[in-house]
Motif scaffolding. Structure first.
Motif, short mmCIF file in Angstrom:
data_model
loop_
_atom_site.label_atom_id
_atom_site.label_comp_id
_atom_site.label_asym_id
_atom_site.label_seq_id
_atom_site.Cartn_x
_atom_site.Cartn_y
_atom_site.Cartn_z
N ARG A 46 2.02 -4.28 0.92
CA ARG A 46 1.19 -5.48 0.81
C ARG A 46 -0.14 -5.15 0.12
NH1 ARG A 46 -0.45 -8.24 6.28
NH2 ARG A 46 1.78 -8.05 6.67
N ALA A 47 -0.68 -3.96 0.42
CA ALA A 47 -1.96 -3.56 -0.18
C ALA A 47 -1.81 -3.28 -1.67
CB ALA A 47 -2.52 -2.33 0.53
N GLY A 48 -0.63 -2.83 -2.10
CA GLY A 48 -0.40 -2.52 -3.51
C GLY A 48 -0.32 -1.03 -3.75
N SER A 49 -1.33 -0.29 -3.28
CA SER A 49 -1.31 1.16 -3.46
C SER A 49 -2.03 1.79 -2.28
CB SER A 49 -2.03 1.55 -4.76
OG SER A 49 -3.43 1.38 -4.59
N PHE A 50 -1.90 3.11 -2.18
CA PHE A 50 -2.55 3.83 -1.09
C PHE A 50 -4.07 3.64 -1.12
CE2 PHE A 50 -4.61 7.85 0.22
CZ PHE A 50 -4.39 7.75 1.58
N CYS B 182 -6.73 2.01 1.53
CA CYS B 182 -7.95 2.65 2.05
C CYS B 182 -9.18 1.75 1.85
CB CYS B 182 -8.20 3.98 1.35
SG CYS B 182 -7.01 5.26 1.77
N ARG B 183 -9.19 1.03 0.73
CA ARG B 183 -10.39 0.23 0.39
C ARG B 183 -10.40 -1.14 1.06
NH1 ARG B 183 -9.74 2.35 -5.11
NH2 ARG B 183 -11.22 4.05 -5.32
N ASN B 184 -9.35 -1.46 1.79
CA ASN B 184 -9.28 -2.76 2.47
C ASN B 184 -9.49 -2.55 3.98
OD1 ASN B 184 -8.28 -5.03 3.90
ND2 ASN B 184 -7.12 -5.68 2.09
N PRO B 185 -10.69 -2.80 4.49
CA PRO B 185 -11.00 -2.47 5.90
C PRO B 185 -10.06 -3.15 6.90
CG PRO B 185 -13.02 -2.93 4.70
CD PRO B 185 -11.89 -3.27 3.77
N GLY C 54 -12.59 9.83 -10.11
CA GLY C 54 -11.47 8.95 -10.45
C GLY C 54 -10.17 9.36 -9.80
N LEU C 55 -10.07 9.12 -8.50
CA LEU C 55 -8.86 9.49 -7.74
C LEU C 55 -7.74 8.51 -8.02
CD1 LEU C 55 -7.45 11.11 -5.41
CD2 LEU C 55 -8.53 9.50 -3.82
N TYR C 56 -6.54 9.03 -8.25
CA TYR C 56 -5.36 8.16 -8.29
C TYR C 56 -4.17 8.94 -7.76
CZ TYR C 56 -4.07 10.54 -12.67
OH TYR C 56 -3.72 11.49 -13.61
N PHE C 57 -3.14 8.22 -7.37
CA PHE C 57 -1.94 8.83 -6.81
C PHE C 57 -0.76 8.52 -7.69
CE2 PHE C 57 -4.76 8.96 -3.23
CZ PHE C 57 -4.34 10.04 -2.49
N THR C 58 0.03 9.55 -8.00
CA THR C 58 1.26 9.32 -8.77
C THR C 58 2.44 9.56 -7.84
OG1 THR C 58 1.16 11.61 -9.48
CG2 THR C 58 0.31 9.96 -11.01
N GLU C 59 3.46 8.74 -7.98
CA GLU C 59 4.64 8.82 -7.11
C GLU C 59 5.24 10.22 -7.15
OE1 GLU C 59 5.79 7.16 -4.15
OE2 GLU C 59 4.83 5.72 -5.48
N GLY C 60 5.36 10.85 -6.00
CA GLY C 60 6.00 12.16 -5.92
C GLY C 60 5.09 13.34 -6.27
N GLU C 61 3.95 13.08 -6.88
CA GLU C 61 3.08 14.18 -7.31
C GLU C 61 1.83 14.32 -6.46
OE1 GLU C 61 2.22 15.35 -11.51
OE2 GLU C 61 3.41 13.57 -11.90
N GLY C 62 1.55 13.31 -5.64
CA GLY C 62 0.36 13.39 -4.80
C GLY C 62 -0.90 13.01 -5.54
N PRO C 63 -2.04 13.42 -5.00
CA PRO C 63 -3.33 12.98 -5.56
C PRO C 63 -3.68 13.65 -6.88
CG PRO C 63 -3.67 14.56 -3.76
CD PRO C 63 -2.20 14.32 -3.84
N ARG C 64 -4.36 12.91 -7.74
CA ARG C 64 -4.86 13.47 -9.00
C ARG C 64 -6.25 12.91 -9.30
NH1 ARG C 64 -1.36 16.63 -10.62
NH2 ARG C 64 -2.73 17.31 -12.27
N PHE C 65 -7.03 13.68 -10.06
CA PHE C 65 -8.34 13.21 -10.51
C PHE C 65 -8.35 13.05 -12.02
CE2 PHE C 65 -9.85 15.17 -6.46
CZ PHE C 65 -10.36 14.00 -5.91
N GLN C 66 -8.92 11.92 -12.48
CA GLN C 66 -9.04 11.70 -13.92
C GLN C 66 -10.02 12.69 -14.55
OE1 GLN C 66 -10.09 7.55 -13.43
NE2 GLN C 66 -8.51 6.98 -14.92
N HIS C 67 -11.06 13.06 -13.77
CA HIS C 67 -12.10 13.94 -14.31
C HIS C 67 -12.28 15.17 -13.44
CE1 HIS C 67 -12.98 10.32 -16.58
NE2 HIS C 67 -13.19 9.67 -15.45
#
Ligand code: CP3
Length: 354
Positions: free
Chosen positions: A42-46, A50-53, A88-101
């Motif tokens: 429902r939230a769309g992504s992890f 986290c950002r929806n209290p 710039g945190l984002y999550f990719t399916e199966g790969e876990g967390p990543r940072f853009q910078h």
């Protein structure tokens, strides 16, 4: 402020008598729960979750409602802090967390600032306040952060890593730069955890997932020292009660005496040390939290119950034990097996508190 109806966790962390051993499990709100997967969808992504209290509050309460855990842990992630620092945190399916910078250059390290917890991380504080309101004193709320060292590994590597090649290269080649980054992170984490406490977190835990990758002297210099600094900075009382601090270094069993001397109230243990030994070494100074191998949850409810009995017996009688896993519950675990764990702790532990 509503009265806390179940304060076993807070009492156990302060080594005060309890009627039964409190239990909660790391990653208790997560993908192994079907009701979590519904809300995450429902939230769309992890990160949107986290950002929806309101939704973060809902998933925080799920394991408390379903299993009768003795504590709630804030639903968030350790990587929200580097995200708030602009990585710039984002999550990719199966790969876990990543940072853009990722942080790979001296200029990038020098540009790091300390986020304002009520601004960039305001959504976390709002979640803490919402959860406290909805818990209504049923069980205490645990706040948390990553350790400076563990956060630094993700920031330098740009995500999860096997050998921590870039992080360790910086540590060995430019210890001054690494220390500068860890110093900024220690200040950021101190501010972040202090704000969580001010917002209503009743205990806090620092996750040092990757401290165990260091040599003994490097652990002291690059990980423990900064956690110790954070512990010294935190307000230790709020709403008229002590706010216990738990340090968890995965793979840290060899350094228990050093960790216990940091000023923390409790030490989180992975499954590689037996509780009787850990208690003999540091149990007169701090509470112990742990330490069932998460893989026991792949076995049957009967086998889980036997393992719970063994761990309770190893700790033995008296105060100062919080039952937990030695690391997070895996996504593929059957929730019924977590129910069996909690039930076994609640049924078998009162014998150790008479
Ligand atoms: O324990 C809880 O229930 C509270 C929530 C919590 C999460 N992460 C939610 C989460 C906590 C305390 C964390 C801490 C965390 N996050 C740590 C330290 C503890 C540990 O496990 O060692 C670390 C290293 C992270 C970084 C992180 N976040 C990774 C490596 C991953 C990907 C791995 C995975 O399990 O997917 C995450 C994502 C994450 N954090 C999820 C959850 C529920 C899964 C996200 C999803 O819904 O897909």
């Amino acid at each position: 402020m509503t009265e806390l109806k179940n304060d076993r966790l807070l009492r156990a962390l302060l080594r005060q008598p309890v009627d039964a051993t409190p239990v909660w499990v790391m990653r208790q709100a997560g993908r192994y729960l079907p009701e979590y997967r519904v809300i995450r969808e429902r939230a769309g992504s992890f990160m949107d979750l986290c950002r929806n209290p309101e939704l973060a509050c809902e998933v925080t309460l799920q394991p408390v409602d379903r299993f009768g855990m003795d504590a709630a842990i804030l639903f968030s992630d350790i990587l929200t802090v580097p995200d708030a620092m602009g990585l710039g945190l984002y999550f990719t399916e199966g790969e876990g967390p990543r940072f853009q910078h990722p942080i790979r250059t001296e200029a990038a390290v020098r540009a790091l600032g300390i986020p304002d917890p009520e601004q960039e991380l305001g959504y976390v504080m709002q979640a803490v306040r919402t959860i406290r309101r909805e818990l209504d004193g049923r069980v205490p709320l645990i706040g948390f952060s990553g350790s400076p060292w563990t956060l630094a590994t993700y920031m330098v590597e740009g995500g999860s890593a096997k050998f921590f090649a870039n992080t360790k290269a910086m540590m060995f080649e430019r210890p001054d730069l690494m220390h500068h980054m860890l110093d900024i992170l220690a200040q950021a984490v101190s501010a972040y955890l202090s704000a969580q406490i001010a917002s209503g977190a009743q205990a806090v835990m620092i996750f040092d997932t990757w401290g165990g990758m260091l040599t003994t002297s490097d652990y002291r210099e690059f990980s423990l020292r900064y956690m110790q600094r954070i512990v010294a900075c935190l307000p230790r009382e709020h709403e008229g009660r002590r706010v216990p601090v738990v340090l968890f270094t995965k793979g840290g069993a060899q350094w228990l005496e050093d960790i216990a001397a940091s000023g923390c109230d409790g030490v989180g243990l992975d499954w590689t040390i037996d509780l009787d030994q850990a208690r003999a070494r540091i149990g007169s100074q701090v509470a112990l939290q742990g330490n069932m191998d998460p893989c026991v949850l792949y076995a049957s409810p009967r086998r889980i119950r036997t393992e719970v009995a063994t761990i309770l017996a190893r700790y033995g009688s008296g105060e100062g034990h919080v039952f937990n896993l030695g690391h997070g519950v895996h996504p593929g675990i059957d929730p019924e097996n977590v129910a069996a764990l909690v039930e076994a702790v609640h049924e078998l532990s009162p014998a150790y508190h008479r």
